[in-house]
Scaffold this motif. Sequence first.
Motif: not given
Length: 141
Positions: A72-100
């Motif tokens: 995930x981290x390399x993807x986020x670095x690429x995203x921030x490099x291509x969209x430097x003004x865009x806020x990118x935040x992490x959100x806890x995803x525990x249990x999302x597959x179970x909830x899905x």
Amino acid sequence: MSRIIAIDYGRKRSGVAVTDTLQLIANGLSTVPTHQLLTFILDYVAKEQVERILIGLPKQMNNELSESMKYIEPFVRSLKKRLPEMPVEYVDERFTSVLAHRAMLEAGLRKKARQDKALVDEISATIILQSYLENRKYSGL
């Protein structure tokens, strides 16, 4: 207002969800092969006004980061490099597959549909986004 995008990042495919322009409701947008995810996000941001991008943060039950962060981290670095003004935040995803899976059961989807991993990824992204919206609403942000 503008939209918020949430990503449930996976090694093979990633679920993507987006809010309405009022940022009230999270909707599944798509499931994208992960090697095409950056292009997909850049194309979407070029067409729609987006305020921020959320990435599911994979944590284990002991609160330590999951091994998948190394992808995930390399993807986020690429995203921030291509969209430097865009806020990118992490959100806890525990249990999302179970909830899905639970949401799919409650919606009455047949077993074959519930086994569709792409649908699970998209619903997981929607749950990540909806939980972010609810946390923001109740914390007064």
